[in-house]
Write an enzyme that holds these catalytic residues in place. Sequence first.
Site, PDB file in Angstrom:
ATOM      1  N   GLU A  41       0.601  -1.172  -0.012  1.00  0.00           N
ATOM      2  CA  GLU A  41       0.071   0.013   0.062  1.00  0.00           C
ATOM      3  C   GLU A  41       1.014   1.267   0.076  1.00  0.00           C
ATOM      4  O   GLU A  41       0.698   2.251   0.921  1.00  0.00           O
ATOM      5  CB  GLU A  41      -0.844  -0.055   1.292  1.00  0.00           C
ATOM      6  CG  GLU A  41      -1.965  -0.925   1.155  1.00  0.00           C
ATOM      7  CD  GLU A  41      -3.016  -0.891   2.155  1.00  0.00           C
ATOM      8  OE1 GLU A  41      -3.198  -0.258   3.267  1.00  0.00           O
ATOM      9  OE2 GLU A  41      -4.203  -1.879   2.015  1.00  0.00           O
ATOM     10  N   GLU A  80      -5.816  -8.296   0.328  1.00  0.00           N
ATOM     11  CA  GLU A  80      -6.593  -7.919   1.403  1.00  0.00           C
ATOM     12  C   GLU A  80      -7.759  -7.665   1.172  1.00  0.00           C
ATOM     13  O   GLU A  80      -8.312  -6.982   0.301  1.00  0.00           O
ATOM     14  CB  GLU A  80      -6.029  -6.762   1.883  1.00  0.00           C
ATOM     15  CG  GLU A  80      -4.534  -6.924   2.565  1.00  0.00           C
ATOM     16  CD  GLU A  80      -3.909  -5.564   3.429  1.00  0.00           C
ATOM     17  OE1 GLU A  80      -4.967  -4.685   3.822  1.00  0.00           O
ATOM     18  OE2 GLU A  80      -2.949  -5.513   3.596  1.00  0.00           O
TER      19      GLU A  80
END
Length: 518
Positions: free
Chosen positions: A356, A460
């Site tokens: 991320e 995720e």
Amino acid sequence: MEALQTYFLPLLYFLLINVSVTSPSNAARALISPPSPSFSKIKAVNLGGWLVTEGWIKPSLFDAIPNKDLLDGTQLQFKSATQNMYLCAESGGGAAIVANRSSASGWETFRLWRITENTFKLRVFNKQFVGLDSEGQGTNTVVAVSDSPNAVGTTFEIVRNSNNANLVRIKAPNGLYLQAKTSVSVTADFPEGTNWGNDDPSVFLMNIVGTMQGEFQLTNGYGTEKATSILKEHWSSFIVEEDFDFTSKNGLNGVRIPVGWWIASDPTPPWPFVGGSLEALDNAFSWSEKYGLKVIIDLHAAPGSQNGNEHSASRDGSQEWGTTDDNIDQTVRVIDFLAARYGRMPSLLAIELMNEPLAPGVTLDSLQRYYTAGYDAVRKHSADAFVIMSNRLSAPSSTELLGFAGGFRGSVVDVHYYNLYSDVFDSFTAQQNIDYVNTNRSADLSAVTRANGPLIFIGEWVAEWQVKGASKEEYQKFAAAELNVFGGATFGWSYWTLKNVYNHWSLKWMITNGYIKL
Ligand SMILES: *[C@@H]1O[C@H](CO)[C@@H](O)[C@H](O)[C@H]1NC(C)=O
Ligand SMILES: *[C@@H]1O[C@H](CO)[C@@H](O)[C@H](O)[C@H]1NC(C)=O
């Protein structure tokens, strides 16, 4: 490179490595042998909150820190008792502190750097540190002009009222207290004595408007010695061998393990981080092998923090990764370390170069330079581990990496799909969430899936939403829709996370309680 020489490597592999080291072109990379053709899609679970601390996953980790609501990165606002106005770093920093704001937002918010349990540096919006003026405005004037935390006179004590912890006085490095003399004059020249009353210009009402509970907060909050014992206990009890057995027996075939950059200098990582997570990762590899699971190592926290979140070990919310080449080189060395240590383990499936990264702070250019070097570092030690490149959060386009990543043999692009973190979902019903997965997420997934492009990994996701009081049956339908759609990801997926005090965020709880069946 020493490690390589101790291993037997086929001649062809040596030749290819030498080509790629001297000339890291895409053509050379494409020659490197492809990932194993026997690859089957990954259905994994994240081991979140294990080797990279996330306080919301296991809040009790922070319980024994003294003054635990004043950790690094805590955001504070101070309202003067006499002025009834907030302290403000005029212009966001680079000027004096004033006390003339009736409401508070960015310029009125101060971020803590914790020095001891009672002393702190206060960082303002534009990142300067609060201190006392040394020239011009008078020696006791409070200003926010110093860019360096090492500047003298930038450490303040926050003294809390014994009956009301949000009533505070701020003791300056000169031994005197800050006072809001007038709305435009904040000085450090008030003596010790106080009645804590509304007529005392050295009294402030302190609001805590943001907190962080990551690895930095925990290790600096406890101090090295205590943090070492707290984390050793956590590493050896939060995730245990039985969890790998459970994972393999319940329809999963892998784990994604978030790690922090400091693991590469175990057992003596740079302050404030503490050693020992490497041994836990070693255990994860032996248990994975024993129970037939694949491992994805995920660099979740990069030096300087790639997104400013607690889960990337940011100190105060700042995002500084990628602003210098040193930073990028240091991160490549972390990947090189991990690839050297685990590259030949049979259970290693992939190394994810960074979790991320956040746009626009992390530019596409610096990210691509890093991904190129990180890819080469993995290939130095493993011909067939997949190399996962995470999409940027807040990227202008979800497809921005596809062409680039497609040039690397064995590359995978990671996308994260949550029905959270956007006001789009605020008013959604259970059915609207399910429809969104079926319609919009399938479209999102199709948009990033290209015939000759990189494989796609949904690294995720979670069966949680903003719906209040949903029934078990609604959760089951939601999870089933997600499994169905995310099953289309060409590399596979990984649930966030195995264990969590919030039940729906714990795949172990969801499986054990019949919410999810694989
Ligand atoms: C607060 O004081 C500063 C310094 O005098 C001034 O520049 C600013 O305009 C004032 N702001 C408000 C909202 O009164
Ligand atoms: C989901 O996709 C549908 C169909 O394309 C579209 O009409 C709708 O606006 C999308 N919903 C959201 C929240 O983006």
